[in-house]
Design an enzyme around this catalytic site. Sequence first.
Site, PDB file in Angstrom:
ATOM      1  N   LEU A 150       0.812  -1.212   0.000  1.00 54.23           N
ATOM      2  CA  LEU A 150       0.000   0.000   0.000  1.00 54.23           C
ATOM      3  C   LEU A 150       0.850   1.268   0.000  1.00 54.23           C
ATOM      4  O   LEU A 150       1.720   1.441   0.857  1.00 54.23           O
ATOM      5  CB  LEU A 150      -0.927  -0.009   1.220  1.00 54.23           C
ATOM      6  CG  LEU A 150      -1.854   1.206   1.378  1.00 54.23           C
ATOM      7  CD1 LEU A 150      -2.818   1.301   0.210  1.00 54.23           C
ATOM      8  CD2 LEU A 150      -2.600   1.135   2.705  1.00 54.23           C
ATOM      9  N   ASP A 151       0.584   2.141  -0.961  1.00 55.63           N
ATOM     10  CA  ASP A 151       1.213   3.469  -1.052  1.00 55.63           C
ATOM     11  C   ASP A 151       2.732   3.423  -1.016  1.00 55.63           C
ATOM     12  O   ASP A 151       3.383   4.318  -0.471  1.00 55.63           O
ATOM     13  CB  ASP A 151       0.702   4.372   0.090  1.00 55.63           C
ATOM     14  CG  ASP A 151      -0.769   4.710  -0.062  1.00 55.63           C
ATOM     15  OD1 ASP A 151      -1.249   4.732  -1.210  1.00 55.63           O
ATOM     16  OD2 ASP A 151      -1.431   4.941   0.959  1.00 55.63           O
ATOM     17  N   SER A 152       3.302   2.382  -1.609  1.00 53.24           N
ATOM     18  CA  SER A 152       4.762   2.241  -1.606  1.00 53.24           C
ATOM     19  C   SER A 152       5.335   2.051  -3.002  1.00 53.24           C
ATOM     20  O   SER A 152       6.496   1.702  -3.150  1.00 53.24           O
ATOM     21  CB  SER A 152       5.175   1.061  -0.707  1.00 53.24           C
ATOM     22  OG  SER A 152       4.799   1.285   0.632  1.00 53.24           O
TER      23      SER A 152
END
Length: 325
Positions: A268-270
């Site tokens: 997530l969000d990486s």
Amino acid sequence: MIRRLSKRASGFANNWFLKSPASRFHGGESLDSSVSPLLIPGVHVFHSQDAVGIVAKLSDCIAAKGGNILGYDVFVPENNTVFYSRSEFMFDPVKWPRKQVDEDFRSIAETYGAMNSVVRVASLDPKYKIALLLSKQDHCLIEMLHKWQDGKLPVDITCVISNHERASNTHVMRFLERHGIPYHYVSTTKENKKEDEILELVKDTDFLVLARYMQILSGAFLKGYGKDVINIHHGLLPSFKGGNPARQAFDAGVKLIGATSHFVTEELDSGPIIEQMVDSVSHRDNLRSFVQKSEDLEKKCLTKAIKSYCELRVLPYGTNKTVVF
């Protein structure tokens, strides 16, 4: 470290440009097809292991067909023997047919075992087909629709998909209907995110854009889709995750807000970052002005990232980085 020309090839390249007075380096401006009514602009990106003579080969490929290089960017990382380049050139499609352009660059790619070699000729090639996914907020969608309508976003929007239903008399829905862009309401729950249904709707697209889609895409969805997905995140990752991030940041008294556009991965969000923008806030901002500034950043950051992607400015670098020319 970014270099305009790799040291190994700089001697040849400098001589080549001296022989071509119309060629020039530039700061990333759009190609100008008005140079000659017979010439049209093209872009080529190349990624391989670094080797002597790559710049010479790529330049010769264009020059041999009567083409003219307008701009050339090269990146060779320090302590890493990989080579990235992006060239903008003008050519006569009668003398150098579009299909032959691909074949000539493909031959060079095979010679160097390139990981990536792509040509794009905007005036001849189909526009990228994309689908937009969003939840309740409209600001990114509206910005993209207006840029698309003005011809400033070089894509074809195949559909808009949302997990929130919208009334038919809203500005967004009237715009979509007027331009023949289908809107699909896909009701999702924590237990069933309807990913198979969404995959069916987007199967013919070239990439996806999450324009504030507040759902996590599973690894199975990403593998099933198999192409790039671009997301916009509120803030400079990984700050203020979860619900109501603007309120979180406002309550924390931050002085700098941001937006990050990145590729979606299973973590997530990486994913690799494409574009980031920042703006200042102060004690004079109330929550309303704070949110407005944040949304303005988000929509500008996302549209710039998509434009860069379509212009072949974004290349993968390592496991979690990008080269953005």
